[in-house]
Write a protein that holds these residues in place. Structure first.
Motif, mmCIF file in Angstrom:
data_model
loop_
_atom_site.group_PDB
_atom_site.id
_atom_site.type_symbol
_atom_site.label_atom_id
_atom_site.label_comp_id
_atom_site.label_asym_id
_atom_site.label_seq_id
_atom_site.Cartn_x
_atom_site.Cartn_y
_atom_site.Cartn_z
ATOM 1 N N PRO A 173 4.235 -8.592 13.868
ATOM 2 C CA PRO A 173 2.793 -8.609 13.651
ATOM 3 C C PRO A 173 2.333 -7.769 12.463
ATOM 4 N N LEU A 174 2.978 -6.646 12.213
ATOM 5 C CA LEU A 174 2.562 -5.778 11.118
ATOM 6 C C LEU A 174 3.799 -5.219 10.419
ATOM 7 N N PRO A 175 3.779 -5.107 9.090
ATOM 8 C CA PRO A 175 4.929 -4.514 8.408
ATOM 9 C C PRO A 175 4.943 -3.008 8.617
ATOM 10 N N GLY A 176 6.110 -2.415 8.688
ATOM 11 C CA GLY A 176 6.152 -0.975 8.834
ATOM 12 C C GLY A 176 7.568 -0.432 8.864
ATOM 13 N N PRO A 177 7.702 0.881 8.681
ATOM 14 C CA PRO A 177 9.012 1.512 8.575
ATOM 15 C C PRO A 177 9.514 2.119 9.865
ATOM 16 N N TYR A 178 8.961 1.759 10.995
ATOM 17 C CA TYR A 178 9.115 2.548 12.205
ATOM 18 C C TYR A 178 10.101 2.001 13.204
ATOM 19 N N ILE A 179 10.340 0.744 13.244
ATOM 20 C CA ILE A 179 11.222 0.171 14.252
ATOM 21 C C ILE A 179 12.398 -0.509 13.561
ATOM 22 N N ARG A 180 13.584 -0.229 14.002
ATOM 23 C CA ARG A 180 14.735 -0.939 13.465
ATOM 24 C C ARG A 180 14.690 -2.358 14.012
ATOM 25 N N PRO A 181 14.662 -3.359 13.128
ATOM 26 C CA PRO A 181 14.553 -4.731 13.614
ATOM 27 C C PRO A 181 15.796 -5.186 14.352
ATOM 28 N N LYS A 182 15.572 -5.978 15.375
ATOM 29 C CA LYS A 182 16.663 -6.610 16.094
ATOM 30 C C LYS A 182 16.500 -8.098 15.883
ATOM 31 N N PRO A 183 17.562 -8.805 15.573
ATOM 32 C CA PRO A 183 17.426 -10.248 15.365
ATOM 33 C C PRO A 183 16.779 -10.869 16.583
ATOM 34 N N PRO A 184 15.865 -11.789 16.438
ATOM 35 C CA PRO A 184 15.526 -12.534 15.245
ATOM 36 C C PRO A 184 14.284 -12.016 14.530
ATOM 37 N N TRP A 185 13.986 -10.733 14.600
ATOM 38 C CA TRP A 185 12.778 -10.204 14.000
ATOM 39 C C TRP A 185 12.919 -10.153 12.486
ATOM 40 N N THR A 186 11.787 -10.313 11.793
ATOM 41 C CA THR A 186 11.767 -10.107 10.360
ATOM 42 C C THR A 186 10.522 -9.297 10.024
ATOM 43 N N PHE A 187 10.603 -8.569 8.951
ATOM 44 C CA PHE A 187 9.462 -7.798 8.472
ATOM 45 C C PHE A 187 8.963 -8.472 7.199
ATOM 46 N N PRO A 188 7.679 -8.855 7.160
ATOM 47 C CA PRO A 188 7.163 -9.515 5.963
ATOM 48 C C PRO A 188 7.293 -8.670 4.709
ATOM 49 N N ASN A 241 0.840 -1.189 0.000
ATOM 50 C CA ASN A 241 0.000 0.000 0.000
ATOM 51 C C ASN A 241 0.882 1.248 0.000
ATOM 52 N N ALA A 242 1.638 1.429 -1.044
ATOM 53 C CA ALA A 242 2.632 2.497 -1.122
ATOM 54 C C ALA A 242 2.013 3.886 -1.027
ATOM 55 N N ALA A 243 0.820 4.096 -1.592
ATOM 56 C CA ALA A 243 0.188 5.418 -1.548
ATOM 57 C C ALA A 243 -0.113 5.812 -0.110
ATOM 58 N N THR A 244 -0.650 4.912 0.687
ATOM 59 C CA THR A 244 -0.937 5.205 2.089
ATOM 60 C C THR A 244 0.356 5.481 2.839
ATOM 61 N N LYS A 245 1.380 4.692 2.589
ATOM 62 C CA LYS A 245 2.642 4.880 3.288
ATOM 63 C C LYS A 245 3.295 6.208 2.903
ATOM 64 N N ARG A 246 3.181 6.598 1.652
ATOM 65 C CA ARG A 246 3.724 7.896 1.249
ATOM 66 C C ARG A 246 2.962 9.020 1.943
ATOM 67 N N TRP A 247 1.645 8.885 2.061
ATOM 68 C CA TRP A 247 0.844 9.893 2.743
ATOM 69 C C TRP A 247 1.252 9.982 4.214
ATOM 70 N N GLU A 248 1.527 8.854 4.855
ATOM 71 C CA GLU A 248 1.972 8.863 6.248
ATOM 72 C C GLU A 248 3.329 9.542 6.371
ATOM 73 N N LEU A 249 4.207 9.342 5.396
ATOM 74 C CA LEU A 249 5.512 9.998 5.408
ATOM 75 C C LEU A 249 5.347 11.508 5.232
ATOM 76 N N VAL A 250 4.482 11.930 4.330
ATOM 77 C CA VAL A 250 4.209 13.353 4.137
ATOM 78 C C VAL A 250 3.629 13.951 5.415
ATOM 79 N N SER A 251 2.722 13.222 6.039
ATOM 80 C CA SER A 251 2.131 13.670 7.299
ATOM 81 C C SER A 251 3.196 13.822 8.379
ATOM 82 N N PHE A 252 4.119 12.868 8.458
ATOM 83 C CA PHE A 252 5.219 12.925 9.427
ATOM 84 C C PHE A 252 6.067 14.174 9.204
ATOM 85 N N ILE A 253 6.454 14.409 7.957
ATOM 86 C CA ILE A 253 7.308 15.550 7.633
ATOM 87 C C ILE A 253 6.590 16.866 7.926
ATOM 88 N N CYS A 254 5.313 16.955 7.559
ATOM 89 C CA CYS A 254 4.544 18.178 7.815
ATOM 90 C C CYS A 254 4.385 18.439 9.315
#
Length: 186
Positions: free
Chosen positions: A167-182, A91-104
């Motif tokens: 549990p959910l994919p996202g750009p917010y937390i730096r993964p620490k092993p053994p975590w994976t992002f789908p 869902n790249a459009a939603t994620k881009r909107w969230e990034l724009v919202s963050f920056i604003c």
């Protein structure tokens, strides 16, 4: 209500993922709950490595709590959103909107915290009041959020040795092993 955090300089988007999703999923789990991770300077769980100077942490952590909000405003939120380009997925459009919202939201905060006051006051006055205000806020936030983790009844389970799926994919937390992002390939 969470978006009111943007007015005080913290990203509501990052807070949602770090607190609502991660913290409430992995409460007091050493290595996963950011609320009990203060780096090597402090030891908040029995499973964290004990260093000799930790015997004095009840003295030296208080001033560090005071700079916690400054670090949150100027570093943590940006660090947690930084891997964004590598995580644009389904869902790249939603994620881009969230990034724009963050920056604003960050731009708005920096405008009301620094730009507008600098129109009326000297730079040292603006930075002094910012430092005092966020230092008090840092101590208050740390006491409110960390006190619940440090009471006698608090439990600190050990993480399982198995591979945990995020549990959910996202750009917010730096993964620490053994975590994976789908959503992340390779």
């Amino acid at each position: 209500m969470a978006m009111s955090m943007d007015l005080i300089g913290a990203s509501s988007y990052v807070w949602h993922w770090k607190h609502v999703v991660v913290h409430h999923t992995y409460t007091n789990l050493t290595g996963h709950d950011a609320d009990i991770e203060v780096g090597f300077l402090g030891r908040l769980t029995p499973h964290q490595k004990r260093l000799g100077f930790h015997r004095w942490q009840h003295f030296y952590l208080w001033p560090l709590y005071g700079v916690n909000v400054i670090k949150w405003h100027l570093y943590d939120d940006f660090r947690d959103v930084y891997p964004w380009p590598h995580r644009l997925a389904a869902n790249a459009a939603t994620k881009r909107w969230e990034l724009v919202s963050f920056i604003c939201a960050k731009a708005f905060f920096f405008a009301i915290a620094f730009a507008v006051p600098l129109l009326f006051h000297r730079i040292w006055v603006v930075f002094l009041f910012y430092a005092v205000t966020v230092s008090v806020a840092g101590v208050v936030v740390s006491v409110v959020f960390q006190l619940a983790h440090c009471v006698e009844e608090a439990e600190f389970p050990l993480p399982k040795k198995t591979r945990v799926r995020w549990p959910l994919p996202g750009p917010y937390i730096r993964p620490k092993p053994p975590w994976t992002f789908p959503a992340v390939a390779g």
